[in-house]
Design an enzyme around this catalytic site. Structure first.
Site, PDB file in Angstrom:
ATOM      1  N   GLU B  77       0.812  -1.223   0.000  1.00 16.70           N
ATOM      2  CA  GLU B  77       0.000   0.000   0.000  1.00 16.70           C
ATOM      3  C   GLU B  77       0.845   1.273   0.000  1.00 16.70           C
ATOM      4  O   GLU B  77       0.456   2.293  -0.553  1.00 16.70           O
ATOM      5  CB  GLU B  77      -0.968   0.020   1.198  1.00 16.70           C
ATOM      6  N   PHE B 139     -11.056  -6.683  14.499  1.00 14.55           N
ATOM      7  CA  PHE B 139     -10.042  -7.200  13.586  1.00 14.55           C
ATOM      8  C   PHE B 139      -9.737  -6.139  12.524  1.00 14.55           C
ATOM      9  O   PHE B 139     -10.655  -5.604  11.903  1.00 14.55           O
ATOM     10  CB  PHE B 139     -10.539  -8.497  12.929  1.00 14.55           C
ATOM     11  N   GLN B 140      -8.483  -5.854  12.342  1.00 16.43           N
ATOM     12  CA  GLN B 140      -8.008  -4.846  11.385  1.00 16.43           C
ATOM     13  C   GLN B 140      -8.606  -3.467  11.618  1.00 16.43           C
ATOM     14  O   GLN B 140      -8.859  -2.717  10.683  1.00 16.43           O
ATOM     15  CB  GLN B 140      -8.228  -5.306   9.930  1.00 16.43           C
ATOM     16  N   LYS B 189     -16.995  -0.078   6.356  1.00 18.07           N
ATOM     17  CA  LYS B 189     -17.339  -1.139   5.398  1.00 18.07           C
ATOM     18  C   LYS B 189     -18.838  -1.224   5.137  1.00 18.07           C
ATOM     19  O   LYS B 189     -19.269  -1.351   3.988  1.00 18.07           O
ATOM     20  CB  LYS B 189     -16.833  -2.475   5.953  1.00 18.07           C
ATOM     21  N   MET B 498      24.703   6.683   1.039  1.00 21.79           N
ATOM     22  CA  MET B 498      24.732   7.997   1.663  1.00 21.79           C
ATOM     23  C   MET B 498      25.068   7.891   3.145  1.00 21.79           C
ATOM     24  O   MET B 498      25.800   8.722   3.689  1.00 21.79           O
ATOM     25  CB  MET B 498      23.391   8.719   1.456  1.00 21.79           C
TER      26      MET B 498
END
Lengths: 174, 590
Positions: B77, B139-140, B189, B498
């Site tokens: 993502e 959940f999530q 949702k 770097m």
């Protein structure tokens, strides 16, 4: 640090989480605040947040500009302290024993405070006013024994007929 | 509930009665939340979205097959947000990324922060757990609105299905207007599956959001007065010039005033670097003569840059002899880092238009001659000379030569990024994409994906290090799946270069945890169905670049460079721009 005290009156849209946005901004930009209060304003749907902070004028200006970047912020005004009424509310529960009761009531009277609750062993005192007066009253009460203390932090309003005298941080820096 | 306008409908539908039309149309316009979301995106002109499906957005994705949206399935993502930002920068439109709740949403955070610091307009749509479960550690479930508060221009948690369309409308307006930035819209949702009437909405404006576009004329005159009086003026050209679409006005302004132009990292491309008045990159890895000009100028005109510390070095030593004019659309940038004498708050293009009227034609030949005399001839001569192995700057210059400087070039973050910024020579606006403010490793490949999707007509190169590439090479799969013709130049030194350079210069060569083993990048490319080419000698550079250009599809060139090459010149961290180092030096000299 001798940084000057500033009182910001911030008008915001009354949306969920708006106080969170303001406080989060203060923390993220490392602006130190003395107190912050929020409540209704004269306009429906608009809340008024009072922030007391210390800083150099350019720092306070930066606070103001950053606040303006929040979508919910409608107006930020730096209230001139001398031309404003700056009051807070304190409630304090003091322990009382026999003779001390009368003495406390005398102090309450001198400071134009109010006794709002009493039990055989305590008095609850409510006082409103400037920070100095509240501090002085508290200092007088401390020797009796403070059981519980709550202060709202200052709210402020400029004197005069309208709110137009308040100095506004102009967005366009000119 | 939204009601269709009977007058409009009647005219579209000939002889039907208005009443019947409303009925029919209303029936037709009852949509699911998912369809409303897609319709609201389409109404904003969105044709492309970068995303990754998951639990809380399954009902949202349900509407995709029938929506007029090209969804690009990324592999992580974070890269959806980066690709959306790159897409936004090359197309001038708002980029869109989509993620599910919880980990999908938190993975967007770095991309949002990147877009925030570089003022890139993107809208992120995240799914949230169903409303009855919010606040119960479902959940999530994460509080993505709370998490993204400091890294978005604004964010929303949608509560009702009828709020979806107006919220998306406002989100796009806020993302693209004023100083652009990322906006997140979190949608539970269950709202995606609910049904409601939908009709397109208008943005009604917002009391607390009124960006000032046109600057105050008094300030413009003050600025012009200072420009007209200055003997050694210098322009600091920032990203804002391109964001405002003011490149043409800027060009005219530069030529009329005769002022030399120093570029910030993101300002490169706003004005052709091949123009005689263009000096090149300023700041930490800026050219010697550019930083010398900063040290000597009597007026600094910053247009659309925010005085980032990588550009200014130590503030006390920054443009010490100069008065400062600062043109910025964000009033909070005025005086935030650098004391400003004349602030001009407004859109860069609008400001340039007004200033153009007020400034007098000048040449400044003597001043520009002095700046020219400050060039580091030794270093520049050394760059013409090349060893047997591929030197980073020769690779960059070879890519520029092959593409005639017309390609979109993106980079990752690190040494290769600075080599590219120093030596590519950008002549076109919005074709140079790099993670400037946040310095996000991994940005290279996903930004190339977003850029190619946005501008399929342009050749796209990304220059990456072997470190950053290992953070995001999974996007080769995205590029292969989308058949994107992009070329990846891996500047491979086997180090986190770097960091190694800083350890070399400032930590007594204590190479702590910077040796990085990479895969065989040629085989890796092949495993993804892409082409891999390895280059180990100087003479192989140009043929490899030509071969990559001739192949239709993603190509990875593994340029194996000298492991301990450093980026010079460099301003040591915390030092003034005038205290640059130009070659390997003894640490005790600092």
């Amino acid at each position: 640090m001798a940084a000057e005290k500033h009182i910001l009156a911030v008008l915001v849209e009354d949306h969920p989480g708006v106080l969170n946005r303001v406080v989060s901004l203060m923390r993220r930009r490392s602006f130190n605040i003395d107190s912050i209060t929020v409540g209704y304003s004269e306009q429906p749907g608009v809340s008024r947040i009072t922030i007391v902070l210390r800083g150099e004028p350019y720092e306070v200006e930066q606070v103001s500009k950053q606040l303006y970047k929040l979508m919910e912020v409608l107006k930020v005004t730096d209230l001139p302290e001398r031309e404003s009424v700056v009051h807070e509310l304190m409630m304090v529960k003091v322990a009382t024993k026999g003779a001390s009761r009368a003495e406390i009531m005398q102090i309450v009277d001198i400071y134009q405070a109010k006794i709002v609750d009493a039990t055989p062993t305590t008095l609850m005192i409510q006082a409103a006013g400037g920070e100095e007066k509240i501090n002085a009253l508290l200092a007088m009460l401390r020797p009796f024994g403070i059981r519980e203390l709550v202060r709202t932090g200052p709210v402020a309003m400029t004197r005069g007929a309208s709110g137009t005298q308040i100095k506004s941080h102009a967005i366009a820096a000119d | 509930m939204a009601v269709a306008n009977p007058k409009e409908l009647k005219s579209q539908n000939g002889n039907r009665t208005a009443e019947r039309v409303i009925e029919v149309v209303e029936e037709a316009r009852v949509l699911t939340g998912a369809q409303i979301t897609c319709a609201a995106l389409e109404a904003e002109g969105v044709t492309t979205a970068f995303g990754y499906p998951g639990g809380a957005v399954i009902p949202f994705y349900d509407a995709f097959p029938t929506a007029n949206l090209h969804h690009i399935l990324v592999r992580f993502e974070q890269w959806a947000a980066m690709a959306a930002a790159a897409y936004a920068r090359v197309t001038g439109q708002v980029g869109v990324c989509i993620a599910t709740s919880g980990p999908g949403a938190t993975n967007l955070v770095t991309g949002l922060a990147d877009a925030m610091l570089d003022s890139v307009p993107i809208v992120a749509i995240t799914g949230q757990v169903i409303q009855p479960l919010i606040g119960r550690d479902a959940f999530q479930e994460v509080d993505i609105q709370g998490i993204t508060l400091p890294v978005t221009k604004h964010n929303y948690a949608v509560q009702r299905i009828e709020d979806i369309a107006p919220t998306i409308k406002e989100a796009f307006h806020i993302a693209r207007s004023g100083r652009p930035g990322p906006v997140l819209v979190d949608i539970p949702k269950n709202l995606f599956s609910e049904r409601a009437a939908y009709s397109p909405v208008e943005f009604k404006g917002r009391r607390g959001y009124q960006p000032s576009l046109v600057p105050n004329m008094r300030q413009v005159r003050l600025a012009a007065e200072m420009i007209n009086k200055a003997e050694k003026p210098l322009i600091m050209a920032g990203h804002g010039i391109m964001i405002s679409g003011g490149e043409a006005e800027f060009h005219e302004f530069v030529e009329k005033t005769g002022m030399p132009v120093a570029f910030t990292l993101l300002g490169q491309g706003c004005f052709p670097e091949s123009h005689p008045q263009a000096l090149g990159l300023m700041g930490m890895h800026g050219h010697k003569h550019v930083n010398a000009a900063l040290g000597e100028c009597d007026l600094l005109v910053n247009i659309g840059a925010r005085f980032d510390d990588r550009a200014t070095g130590k503030i006390a030593g920054f443009a010490p002899k100069a008065k400062v004019v600062h043109v910025d659309i964000d009033p909070a940038e005025i005086g935030k880092n650098v004391r400003t004498d004349v602030p001009v708050v407004g859109d860069a293009r609008e400001a340039l238009k007004l200033m153009l009227e007020e400034v007098q034609p000048r040449q400044h030949s003597e001043w520009r001659g002095w700046i020219e005399s400050q060039r580091n001839r030794v270093l520049e001569a050394a760059l013409e000379d090349y060893p047997e192995w591929p030197e980073p700057y020769t690779i960059i210059k070879a890519i520029r030569k092959a593409t005639n400087g017309e390609a979109i070039v993106t980079t990752d973050v690190g040494q290769h990024q600075m080599w590219t910024a120093q030596h590519y020579g950008f002549d076109y606006p919005n074709r140079w994409l790099t993670s400037g403010g946040l310095g996000t490793m991994g940005y290279g490949l996903p930004s190339a994906v977003g850029a190619k999707v946005g501008r399929p007509d342009l050749e796209v190169w990304t220059v990456v290090g072997d470190g950053g590439f290992q953070m995001s090479f999974n996007e080769l799969a995205t590029a292969a799946q989308e058949k994107l013709d992009i070329n990846v130049a891996v500047i491979n030194n086997g180090y986190l270069g770097m960091v190694r350079q800083w350890q070399d210069l400032f930590h007594s060569k204590n190479y702590s945890e910077v040796e990085i083993l990479g895969p065989d990048f040629v085989k890796l490319a092949e495993a993804f169905g892409c082409t891999g080419i390895r280059v180990t000698k100087h003479e192989e550079i140009a043929p490899a670049i030509e071969r990559a250009r001739s192949i239709n599809g993603p190509v990875v060139i593994d340029f194996v460079i000298e492991p301990e090459a450093n980026v010079y010149p460099m301003v040591p961290p915390g030092a003034s721009n005038s205290d640059m180092v130009h070659e390997r030096f003894d640490q005790n000299e600092l």
